[in-house]
Design a protein around this motif. Sequence first.
Motif, PDB file in Angstrom:
ATOM      1  N   GLY A 180      -1.114 -22.118  -1.480  1.00  0.00           N
ATOM      2  CA  GLY A 180      -0.704 -20.906  -1.932  1.00  0.00           C
ATOM      3  C   GLY A 180      -0.496 -20.025  -0.459  1.00  0.00           C
ATOM      4  N   GLU A 181       0.331 -18.993   0.062  1.00  0.00           N
ATOM      5  CA  GLU A 181       0.522 -18.376   1.153  1.00  0.00           C
ATOM      6  C   GLU A 181       0.381 -16.460   0.679  1.00  0.00           C
ATOM      7  OE1 GLU A 181       4.733 -17.565   3.666  1.00  0.00           O
ATOM      8  OE2 GLU A 181       4.470 -19.381   2.697  1.00  0.00           O
ATOM      9  N   ILE A 182      -0.447 -15.933   1.569  1.00  0.00           N
ATOM     10  CA  ILE A 182      -0.686 -14.812   1.946  1.00  0.00           C
ATOM     11  C   ILE A 182       0.041 -14.226   2.450  1.00  0.00           C
ATOM     12  CG2 ILE A 182      -2.421 -13.593   1.639  1.00  0.00           C
ATOM     13  CD1 ILE A 182      -4.309 -15.114   1.198  1.00  0.00           C
ATOM     14  N   LYS A 183       1.018 -13.556   2.013  1.00  0.00           N
ATOM     15  CA  LYS A 183       2.456 -12.442   2.117  1.00  0.00           C
ATOM     16  C   LYS A 183       1.718 -11.108   2.694  1.00  0.00           C
ATOM     17  CE  LYS A 183       6.669 -14.673   0.196  1.00  0.00           C
ATOM     18  NZ  LYS A 183       7.360 -14.768  -0.163  1.00  0.00           N
ATOM     19  N   GLN A 184       1.569 -10.547   4.070  1.00  0.00           N
ATOM     20  CA  GLN A 184       1.031  -9.493   4.373  1.00  0.00           C
ATOM     21  C   GLN A 184       2.335  -7.956   4.256  1.00  0.00           C
ATOM     22  OE1 GLN A 184      -1.594  -9.026   5.743  1.00  0.00           O
ATOM     23  NE2 GLN A 184      -2.113 -10.576   5.645  1.00  0.00           N
ATOM     24  N   VAL A 185       1.890  -7.303   3.971  1.00  0.00           N
ATOM     25  CA  VAL A 185       2.665  -6.347   3.567  1.00  0.00           C
ATOM     26  C   VAL A 185       2.306  -5.161   3.695  1.00  0.00           C
ATOM     27  CG1 VAL A 185       3.834  -5.154   1.281  1.00  0.00           C
ATOM     28  CG2 VAL A 185       3.288  -7.420   1.382  1.00  0.00           C
ATOM     29  N   GLU A 186       3.513  -3.519   4.640  1.00  0.00           N
ATOM     30  CA  GLU A 186       3.337  -2.098   4.872  1.00  0.00           C
ATOM     31  C   GLU A 186       1.858  -2.326   4.000  1.00  0.00           C
ATOM     32  OE1 GLU A 186       6.183  -0.200   6.774  1.00  0.00           O
ATOM     33  OE2 GLU A 186       7.036  -2.743   6.989  1.00  0.00           O
ATOM     34  N   MET A 187       1.169  -1.539   4.031  1.00  0.00           N
ATOM     35  CA  MET A 187       0.065  -0.301   3.544  1.00  0.00           C
ATOM     36  C   MET A 187       1.448   0.706   2.957  1.00  0.00           C
ATOM     37  SD  MET A 187      -2.828   1.847   5.219  1.00  0.00           S
ATOM     38  CE  MET A 187      -3.482   3.420   4.120  1.00  0.00           C
ATOM     39  N   GLY A 188       1.504   0.876   1.825  1.00  0.00           N
ATOM     40  CA  GLY A 188       2.095   1.878   0.855  1.00  0.00           C
ATOM     41  C   GLY A 188       3.714   0.925   0.184  1.00  0.00           C
ATOM     42  N   ALA A 189       4.381   0.266   0.721  1.00  0.00           N
ATOM     43  CA  ALA A 189       5.172  -1.185  -0.168  1.00  0.00           C
ATOM     44  C   ALA A 189       5.397  -1.060  -0.760  1.00  0.00           C
ATOM     45  CB  ALA A 189       5.794  -1.977   1.351  1.00  0.00           C
ATOM     46  N   SER A 190       3.884  -1.304  -1.529  1.00  0.00           N
ATOM     47  CA  SER A 190       4.436  -2.074  -2.798  1.00  0.00           C
ATOM     48  C   SER A 190       4.684  -0.963  -4.373  1.00  0.00           C
ATOM     49  CB  SER A 190       2.734  -2.813  -3.203  1.00  0.00           C
ATOM     50  OG  SER A 190       1.935  -1.841  -3.179  1.00  0.00           O
ATOM     51  N   GLY A 191       4.318   0.764  -3.415  1.00  0.00           N
ATOM     52  CA  GLY A 191       4.721   0.708  -4.545  1.00  0.00           C
ATOM     53  C   GLY A 191       6.051   1.694  -4.627  1.00  0.00           C
ATOM     54  N   GLN A 247      10.585   1.309  -4.635  1.00  0.00           N
ATOM     55  CA  GLN A 247      11.691   0.380  -4.925  1.00  0.00           C
ATOM     56  C   GLN A 247      12.614   0.959  -4.013  1.00  0.00           C
ATOM     57  OE1 GLN A 247      11.789   1.204  -9.259  1.00  0.00           O
ATOM     58  NE2 GLN A 247      10.602  -0.831  -9.815  1.00  0.00           N
ATOM     59  N   ASP A 248      13.078  -0.309  -3.189  1.00  0.00           N
ATOM     60  CA  ASP A 248      14.624   0.113  -2.691  1.00  0.00           C
ATOM     61  C   ASP A 248      14.245   1.483  -1.002  1.00  0.00           C
ATOM     62  OD1 ASP A 248      16.140  -1.960  -4.166  1.00  0.00           O
ATOM     63  OD2 ASP A 248      16.639   0.120  -5.428  1.00  0.00           O
ATOM     64  N   GLY A 249      13.145   0.697  -1.249  1.00  0.00           N
ATOM     65  CA  GLY A 249      12.760   1.731  -0.561  1.00  0.00           C
ATOM     66  C   GLY A 249      12.593   3.523  -0.492  1.00  0.00           C
ATOM     67  N   LYS A 250      12.065   3.476  -1.764  1.00  0.00           N
ATOM     68  CA  LYS A 250      12.028   5.088  -2.209  1.00  0.00           C
ATOM     69  C   LYS A 250      11.142   5.091  -3.608  1.00  0.00           C
ATOM     70  CE  LYS A 250      16.908   6.517  -1.923  1.00  0.00           C
ATOM     71  NZ  LYS A 250      17.978   7.200  -2.305  1.00  0.00           N
ATOM     72  N   TYR A 251      10.087   5.492  -3.400  1.00  0.00           N
ATOM     73  CA  TYR A 251       9.113   5.731  -4.823  1.00  0.00           C
ATOM     74  C   TYR A 251       9.583   5.755  -5.919  1.00  0.00           C
ATOM     75  CZ  TYR A 251       5.605   7.126  -1.395  1.00  0.00           C
ATOM     76  OH  TYR A 251       4.772   6.886  -0.354  1.00  0.00           O
ATOM     77  N   ASN A 252       9.351   5.154  -6.840  1.00  0.00           N
ATOM     78  CA  ASN A 252      10.074   4.844  -8.343  1.00  0.00           C
ATOM     79  C   ASN A 252       9.489   6.258  -9.183  1.00  0.00           C
ATOM     80  OD1 ASN A 252      10.802   3.671 -11.308  1.00  0.00           O
ATOM     81  ND2 ASN A 252       9.000   2.591 -11.241  1.00  0.00           N
ATOM     82  N   THR A 253      10.902   7.151  -9.572  1.00  0.00           N
ATOM     83  CA  THR A 253      10.661   8.625 -10.252  1.00  0.00           C
ATOM     84  C   THR A 253      10.623   8.384 -11.314  1.00  0.00           C
ATOM     85  OG1 THR A 253      12.507   8.778  -9.821  1.00  0.00           O
ATOM     86  CG2 THR A 253      10.755   9.532  -7.721  1.00  0.00           C
ATOM     87  N   SER A 254      11.069   7.219 -12.134  1.00  0.00           N
ATOM     88  CA  SER A 254      11.806   7.072 -13.598  1.00  0.00           C
ATOM     89  C   SER A 254      10.037   7.451 -14.502  1.00  0.00           C
ATOM     90  CB  SER A 254      12.019   5.199 -13.331  1.00  0.00           C
ATOM     91  OG  SER A 254      11.265   4.587 -13.518  1.00  0.00           O
TER      92      SER A 254
END
Length: 108
Positions: free
Chosen positions: A27-38, A40-47
Amino acid sequence: MTKPVKTKAQTRKEIESQVERFIRQQGEIKQVEMGASGLQDGKYNTSHIGFIEPKKDRTPLNHVVAAIQQRKSDKKAPTPPAKEKSKQPKKKIIYDDFGDPIRYVWED
């Protein structure tokens, strides 16, 4: 019979073993920038935000509220004063510093 509760140390150990097992199975663990998981396309999901619709005009209902208040005040009849309870002494427990009862005292 109560279910045994896991301590924080046991939970940490279990999570660490799951991560190690995942890595051992290629398995591989990827590092993600803080807050990036929230994002979508670089913007917050407002739906899911509820302020999408325009503000609606409200219907004034002051006369309805006034009528309800009037009915409430008409229903309330003056209540006779309550009878006083005969004062009986109450039993009070005196505890020590450890929370164990020491003695009972009667108070008025």
